[in-house]
Design a protein around this motif. Structure first.
Motif, mmCIF file in Angstrom:
data_model
loop_
_atom_site.group_PDB
_atom_site.id
_atom_site.type_symbol
_atom_site.label_atom_id
_atom_site.label_comp_id
_atom_site.label_asym_id
_atom_site.label_seq_id
_atom_site.Cartn_x
_atom_site.Cartn_y
_atom_site.Cartn_z
ATOM 1 N N HIS A 152 11.959 -39.148 -14.424
ATOM 2 C CA HIS A 152 11.212 -38.368 -13.569
ATOM 3 C C HIS A 152 11.886 -37.601 -12.651
ATOM 4 O O HIS A 152 13.038 -38.087 -12.374
ATOM 5 N N ARG A 153 11.356 -36.480 -12.168
ATOM 6 C CA ARG A 153 12.296 -35.650 -11.202
ATOM 7 C C ARG A 153 11.375 -34.785 -10.455
ATOM 8 O O ARG A 153 10.658 -33.836 -10.971
ATOM 9 N N PRO A 154 10.983 -35.127 -9.355
ATOM 10 C CA PRO A 154 10.153 -34.398 -8.491
ATOM 11 C C PRO A 154 10.386 -33.120 -7.879
ATOM 12 O O PRO A 154 11.703 -32.735 -7.827
ATOM 13 N N TYR A 155 9.649 -32.344 -7.780
ATOM 14 C CA TYR A 155 10.279 -30.760 -7.195
ATOM 15 C C TYR A 155 8.956 -30.035 -6.445
ATOM 16 O O TYR A 155 7.828 -30.407 -6.543
ATOM 17 N N ILE A 156 9.433 -29.114 -5.745
ATOM 18 C CA ILE A 156 8.364 -28.194 -4.984
ATOM 19 C C ILE A 156 8.914 -26.644 -5.529
ATOM 20 O O ILE A 156 9.804 -26.440 -5.909
ATOM 21 N N LEU A 157 7.783 -25.721 -5.254
ATOM 22 C CA LEU A 157 8.201 -24.455 -5.683
ATOM 23 C C LEU A 157 7.434 -23.433 -4.864
ATOM 24 O O LEU A 157 6.390 -23.746 -4.118
ATOM 25 N N GLY A 158 7.848 -22.300 -4.977
ATOM 26 C CA GLY A 158 7.195 -21.000 -4.144
ATOM 27 C C GLY A 158 7.582 -19.895 -5.033
ATOM 28 O O GLY A 158 8.743 -19.760 -5.715
ATOM 29 N N GLY A 159 6.648 -18.810 -4.819
ATOM 30 C CA GLY A 159 6.845 -17.695 -5.650
ATOM 31 C C GLY A 159 5.843 -16.681 -5.739
ATOM 32 O O GLY A 159 4.886 -16.807 -4.516
ATOM 33 N N ILE A 160 5.908 -15.687 -6.013
ATOM 34 C CA ILE A 160 4.869 -14.588 -6.064
ATOM 35 C C ILE A 160 4.487 -14.079 -7.639
ATOM 36 O O ILE A 160 5.064 -14.522 -8.632
ATOM 37 N N SER A 161 3.022 -13.857 -7.698
ATOM 38 C CA SER A 161 2.556 -13.665 -9.178
ATOM 39 C C SER A 161 1.780 -12.305 -8.929
ATOM 40 O O SER A 161 0.558 -12.478 -8.343
ATOM 41 N N PRO A 162 2.211 -11.368 -9.637
ATOM 42 C CA PRO A 162 1.483 -10.020 -10.094
ATOM 43 C C PRO A 162 0.127 -10.538 -11.072
ATOM 44 O O PRO A 162 0.424 -11.218 -11.837
ATOM 45 N N ALA A 163 -1.011 -9.870 -10.616
ATOM 46 C CA ALA A 163 -1.995 -10.235 -11.545
ATOM 47 C C ALA A 163 -2.975 -8.844 -12.005
ATOM 48 O O ALA A 163 -2.967 -8.085 -11.149
ATOM 49 N N ILE A 164 -3.628 -9.090 -13.233
ATOM 50 C CA ILE A 164 -4.652 -8.270 -13.638
ATOM 51 C C ILE A 164 -5.856 -8.671 -13.838
ATOM 52 O O ILE A 164 -5.902 -9.749 -14.353
ATOM 53 N N ASN A 165 -6.809 -8.143 -13.283
ATOM 54 C CA ASN A 165 -8.048 -8.852 -13.123
ATOM 55 C C ASN A 165 -8.752 -7.808 -14.344
ATOM 56 O O ASN A 165 -9.066 -6.758 -14.184
#
Length: 247
Positions: A152-165
């Motif tokens: 096992h290997r834990p992690y954290i993440l951060g980012g940006i997400s462009p989206a289309i509705n």
């Protein structure tokens, strides 16, 4: 709404508990070289809840067709959380031992239940709108992973997400913009099984822009809907997402 929140909290605790429950003794590693590849692909499936943070305008004055003026107080909020479904694919680039970049095109199928409370009369009346939503998102995330221990290997993440509705009707009280952008933050853990790797992940997404389509009011033909459509001037989309990635 309370039951859905409890379900997400219980799930996140279950993920953490499963990590801590693993023995601290060294064991044989499954798929020991899988993280050394410069690029790898996978699929994802999961569930989520969608929320809408609304800013009400407060009391408003309405000009009626007969020339009279009516003062109204309409407050708008989302009354519950409904579980949705998400599915996608992803590609992950290895930057170094502890840092990866992931691009994960995903479709989110969900709904929001909006309630309009009209307090202009002695008896409060309610109007409702079921807002079905389909998003196509293309998040770009940086993953900061801890050193692998056993399987096992834990992690954290951060980012940006462009989206289309892809949803919204002209006959609705309120409508969201076609394009949106989310910031995301989350945590997860890689589990290395004998034949594949699975990654449960819990993340929070928050819209960086005002998601409300203000031009929608101009397209409403039924003028009796306008006080309800004008009851808010800002909206921010939010999602809590539980996803399982398979590689």
């Amino acid at each position: 709404m309370i039951m859905n929140i409890k379900a997400f909290i219980i799930t996140s605790f279950a993920i953490s508990s499963s990590i801590l429950a693993n023995s601290q003794e060294r064991i044989v590693q499954n798929r020991p070289y899988t993280d050394l590849r410069p690029f790898h692909l996978g699929i994802s499936i999961g569930t989520h809840v969608q929320d809408l943070e609304l800013m009400n305008v407060g009391p408003q004055t309405t000009n009626n067709i007969d020339g009279t003026i009516t003062k109204q107080l309409i407050t708008t909020d989302q009354s519950r959380w409904d579980m949705g479904f998400n599915v996608g694919v992803y590609g992950e680039f290895r930057i170094n031992e502890f840092l990866q970049m992931r691009i994960a095109p995903t479709m989110y199928f969900g709904s929001r239940h909006i309630v309009f409370h009209n307090s202009s009369t002695a008896t409060v009346t309610e109007n409702q709108q079921d807002m079905k939503t389909v998003y196509i998102c293309a998040p770009i995330d940086l993953i900061f992973a801890a050193p692998r221990f056993n399987n096992h290997r834990p992690y954290i993440l951060g980012g940006i997400s462009p989206a289309i509705n892809l949803s919204g009707k002209d006959k609705d009280y309120i409508k969201l913009k076609r394009y949106d952008t989310f910031a995301e933050i989350g945590l997860g853990c890689d589990f290395y099984l004998p034949f594949f790797k699975v990654r449960p992940e819990l993340k929070f997404m928050y819209s960086l822009i005002n998601s409300l389509d203000k031009d929608h009011i101009k397209r409403i033909e039924d003028k009796s809907m306008l006080p309800y459509s004008n009851s808010i001037n800002e909206a921010h989309s939010k999602m809590i997402v539980l996803t399982f990635y398979f590689e």
